[in-house]
Design a protein around this motif. Structure first.
Motif, PDB file in Angstrom:
ATOM      1  N   LEU A  18       0.857  -1.176   0.000  1.00 10.15           N
ATOM      2  CA  LEU A  18       0.000   0.000   0.000  1.00 10.15           C
ATOM      3  C   LEU A  18       0.895   1.228   0.000  1.00 10.15           C
ATOM      4  CD1 LEU A  18      -2.784  -0.697   2.679  1.00 10.15           C
ATOM      5  CD2 LEU A  18      -3.131  -0.463   0.217  1.00 10.15           C
ATOM      6  N   ARG A  19       0.386   2.329  -0.548  1.00  8.07           N
ATOM      7  CA  ARG A  19       1.102   3.594  -0.448  1.00  8.07           C
ATOM      8  C   ARG A  19       0.177   4.627   0.190  1.00  8.07           C
ATOM      9  NH1 ARG A  19       3.930   7.780  -4.742  1.00  8.07           N
ATOM     10  NH2 ARG A  19       1.770   8.366  -5.206  1.00  8.07           N
ATOM     11  N   LEU A  20       0.631   5.152   1.305  1.00 11.70           N
ATOM     12  CA  LEU A  20      -0.100   6.210   1.992  1.00 11.70           C
ATOM     13  C   LEU A  20       0.411   7.567   1.525  1.00 11.70           C
ATOM     14  CD1 LEU A  20      -0.137   4.868   5.671  1.00 11.70           C
ATOM     15  CD2 LEU A  20      -1.708   4.362   3.790  1.00 11.70           C
ATOM     16  N   SER A  21      -0.495   8.519   1.473  1.00 11.60           N
ATOM     17  CA  SER A  21      -0.130   9.897   1.140  1.00 11.60           C
ATOM     18  C   SER A  21      -0.608  10.824   2.239  1.00 11.60           C
ATOM     19  CB  SER A  21      -0.769  10.323  -0.187  1.00 11.60           C
ATOM     20  OG  SER A  21      -0.316   9.535  -1.255  1.00 11.60           O
ATOM     21  N   CYS A  22       0.110  11.912   2.428  1.00  6.41           N
ATOM     22  CA  CYS A  22      -0.266  12.925   3.408  1.00  6.41           C
ATOM     23  C   CYS A  22      -0.122  14.284   2.735  1.00  6.41           C
ATOM     24  CB  CYS A  22       0.616  12.848   4.637  1.00  6.41           C
ATOM     25  SG  CYS A  22       0.353  14.195   5.812  1.00  6.41           S
ATOM     26  N   ALA A  23      -1.246  14.931   2.488  1.00 11.56           N
ATOM     27  CA  ALA A  23      -1.238  16.245   1.850  1.00 11.56           C
ATOM     28  C   ALA A  23      -1.256  17.330   2.912  1.00 11.56           C
ATOM     29  CB  ALA A  23      -2.444  16.380   0.933  1.00 11.56           C
ATOM     30  N   ALA A  24      -0.302  18.242   2.826  1.00 16.56           N
ATOM     31  CA  ALA A  24      -0.201  19.340   3.788  1.00 16.56           C
ATOM     32  C   ALA A  24      -0.668  20.646   3.160  1.00 16.56           C
ATOM     33  CB  ALA A  24       1.244  19.491   4.255  1.00 16.56           C
ATOM     34  N   SER A  25      -1.313  21.466   3.956  1.00 20.02           N
ATOM     35  CA  SER A  25      -1.760  22.771   3.476  1.00 20.02           C
ATOM     36  C   SER A  25      -1.700  23.773   4.618  1.00 20.02           C
ATOM     37  CB  SER A  25      -3.190  22.687   2.932  1.00 20.02           C
ATOM     38  OG  SER A  25      -4.085  22.298   3.952  1.00 20.02           O
ATOM     39  N   GLY A  26      -1.795  25.041   4.264  1.00 24.12           N
ATOM     40  CA  GLY A  26      -1.850  26.081   5.281  1.00 24.12           C
ATOM     41  C   GLY A  26      -0.551  26.827   5.497  1.00 24.12           C
ATOM     42  N   ARG A  27       0.528  26.363   4.880  1.00 20.79           N
ATOM     43  CA  ARG A  27       1.812  27.035   5.036  1.00 20.79           C
ATOM     44  C   ARG A  27       2.555  26.947   3.712  1.00 20.79           C
ATOM     45  NH1 ARG A  27       5.960  25.278   9.732  1.00 20.79           N
ATOM     46  NH2 ARG A  27       4.227  25.978  11.015  1.00 20.79           N
ATOM     47  N   THR A  28       3.152  28.059   3.293  1.00 16.49           N
ATOM     48  CA  THR A  28       3.844  28.063   2.000  1.00 16.49           C
ATOM     49  C   THR A  28       5.216  27.410   2.091  1.00 16.49           C
ATOM     50  OG1 THR A  28       4.706  30.273   2.474  1.00 16.49           O
ATOM     51  CG2 THR A  28       2.655  30.129   1.208  1.00 16.49           C
ATOM     52  N   SER A  29       5.824  27.452   3.267  1.00 14.78           N
ATOM     53  CA  SER A  29       7.144  26.843   3.438  1.00 14.78           C
ATOM     54  C   SER A  29       7.016  25.376   3.818  1.00 14.78           C
ATOM     55  CB  SER A  29       7.908  27.576   4.539  1.00 14.78           C
ATOM     56  OG  SER A  29       9.085  26.870   4.860  1.00 14.78           O
ATOM     57  N   SER A  30       7.977  24.554   3.388  1.00 12.88           N
ATOM     58  CA  SER A  30       7.996  23.129   3.729  1.00 12.88           C
ATOM     59  C   SER A  30       9.059  22.811   4.770  1.00 12.88           C
ATOM     60  CB  SER A  30       8.276  22.297   2.471  1.00 12.88           C
ATOM     61  OG  SER A  30       7.271  22.477   1.511  1.00 12.88           O
ATOM     62  N   SER A  31       9.503  23.837   5.500  1.00 12.86           N
ATOM     63  CA  SER A  31      10.598  23.657   6.450  1.00 12.86           C
ATOM     64  C   SER A  31      10.090  23.087   7.776  1.00 12.86           C
ATOM     65  CB  SER A  31      11.324  24.982   6.678  1.00 12.86           C
ATOM     66  OG  SER A  31      10.407  25.967   7.088  1.00 12.86           O
ATOM     67  N   TYR A  32       9.564  21.901   7.743  1.00 13.14           N
ATOM     68  CA  TYR A  32       9.140  21.228   8.964  1.00 13.14           C
ATOM     69  C   TYR A  32       9.394  19.734   8.809  1.00 13.14           C
ATOM     70  CZ  TYR A  32       5.019  21.265   5.886  1.00 13.14           C
ATOM     71  OH  TYR A  32       4.185  21.196   4.811  1.00 13.14           O
ATOM     72  N   SER A  33       9.720  19.109   9.927  1.00 15.58           N
ATOM     73  CA  SER A  33       9.917  17.671   9.945  1.00 15.58           C
ATOM     74  C   SER A  33       8.558  16.984   9.834  1.00 15.58           C
ATOM     75  CB  SER A  33      10.599  17.262  11.247  1.00 15.58           C
ATOM     76  OG  SER A  33      10.876  15.883  11.258  1.00 15.58           O
ATOM     77  N   MET A  34       8.536  15.814   9.206  1.00 15.69           N
ATOM     78  CA  MET A  34       7.293  15.073   9.075  1.00 15.69           C
ATOM     79  C   MET A  34       7.530  13.614   9.428  1.00 15.69           C
ATOM     80  SD  MET A  34       5.440  16.651   5.694  1.00 15.69           S
ATOM     81  CE  MET A  34       3.821  16.072   6.236  1.00 15.69           C
ATOM     82  N   ALA A  35       6.448  12.938   9.763  1.00 18.25           N
ATOM     83  CA  ALA A  35       6.574  11.547  10.184  1.00 18.25           C
ATOM     84  C   ALA A  35       5.255  10.804  10.017  1.00 18.25           C
ATOM     85  CB  ALA A  35       7.013  11.471  11.646  1.00 18.25           C
ATOM     86  N   TRP A  36       5.370   9.490  10.035  1.00 18.19           N
ATOM     87  CA  TRP A  36       4.200   8.606  10.096  1.00 18.19           C
ATOM     88  C   TRP A  36       4.240   7.884  11.448  1.00 18.19           C
ATOM     89  CZ3 TRP A  36       0.338   8.653   6.666  1.00 18.19           C
ATOM     90  CH2 TRP A  36       0.586   9.174   5.391  1.00 18.19           C
ATOM     91  N   PHE A  37       3.116   7.900  12.115  1.00 15.27           N
ATOM     92  CA  PHE A  37       2.920   7.138  13.327  1.00 15.27           C
ATOM     93  C   PHE A  37       1.800   6.132  13.067  1.00 15.27           C
ATOM     94  CE2 PHE A  37       5.289   9.484  16.613  1.00 15.27           C
ATOM     95  CZ  PHE A  37       5.609  10.631  15.922  1.00 15.27           C
ATOM     96  N   ARG A  38       1.693   5.135  13.938  1.00 16.15           N
ATOM     97  CA  ARG A  38       0.577   4.207  13.855  1.00 16.15           C
ATOM     98  C   ARG A  38       0.138   3.809  15.256  1.00 16.15           C
ATOM     99  NH1 ARG A  38       3.561  -1.170  11.275  1.00 16.15           N
ATOM    100  NH2 ARG A  38       4.761  -1.750  13.136  1.00 16.15           N
ATOM    101  N   GLN A  39      -1.132   3.446  15.342  1.00 16.62           N
ATOM    102  CA  GLN A  39      -1.683   3.007  16.620  1.00 16.62           C
ATOM    103  C   GLN A  39      -2.636   1.841  16.375  1.00 16.62           C
ATOM    104  OE1 GLN A  39      -3.662   6.056  18.928  1.00 16.62           O
ATOM    105  NE2 GLN A  39      -3.287   4.927  20.813  1.00 16.62           N
TER     106      GLN A  39
END
Length: 124
Positions: A18-39
């Motif tokens: 499977l391939r998961l996607s995460c679309a981000a919005s609300g900020r023009t800069s991409s200077s943030y760390s990102m991650a996938w968690f699961r529960q």
């Protein structure tokens, strides 16, 4: 503020992908760390994989090394998780997260933005 929306979850047989996607919005800069968690039911949320804001560095939990690949396309403000050789123990709700850091962040408390989650179910 960053808004995150996951997609791509579903039901798959063991050994599948499977391939998961995460679309981000609300900020023009991409200077943030990102991650996938699961529960999983009855378990604590755990870090699956994290990626530096530039995409140049990644981290994987031991349980998914060699099977999962995290990546991001800053031009599209989207992060991905390619999951191969899936196992029943990978069954969980998968969450996308973003944190205001230029470092590669592996501490859950440093992630201030979260998606609503997407269910991944792996049947045996």
């Amino acid at each position: 503020q960053v808004q995150l929306v996951e997609s791509g979850g579903g039901l798959v047989q063991a050994g599948g992908s499977l391939r998961l996607s995460c679309a981000a919005s609300g900020r023009t800069s991409s200077s943030y760390s990102m991650a996938w968690f699961r529960q999983a039911p009855g378990q604590e949320r755990e870090l699956v994989a994290a990626i530096h804001w530039s995409g140049s560095r990644t981290y994987y939990a031991d349980s998914v090394k060699g099977r999962f690949t995290i990546s991001r396309d800053n031009a599209k403000n989207t992060m991905y998780l390619q999951m191969n050789s899936l196992k029943p123990e990978d069954t969980a709700v998968y969450y996308c997260a973003a944190g205001d850091s230029l470092a590669l962040v592996t501490t859950p408390s440093r992630y201030g933005y979260w998606g609503q989650g997407t269910q991944v179910t792996v049947s045996s």
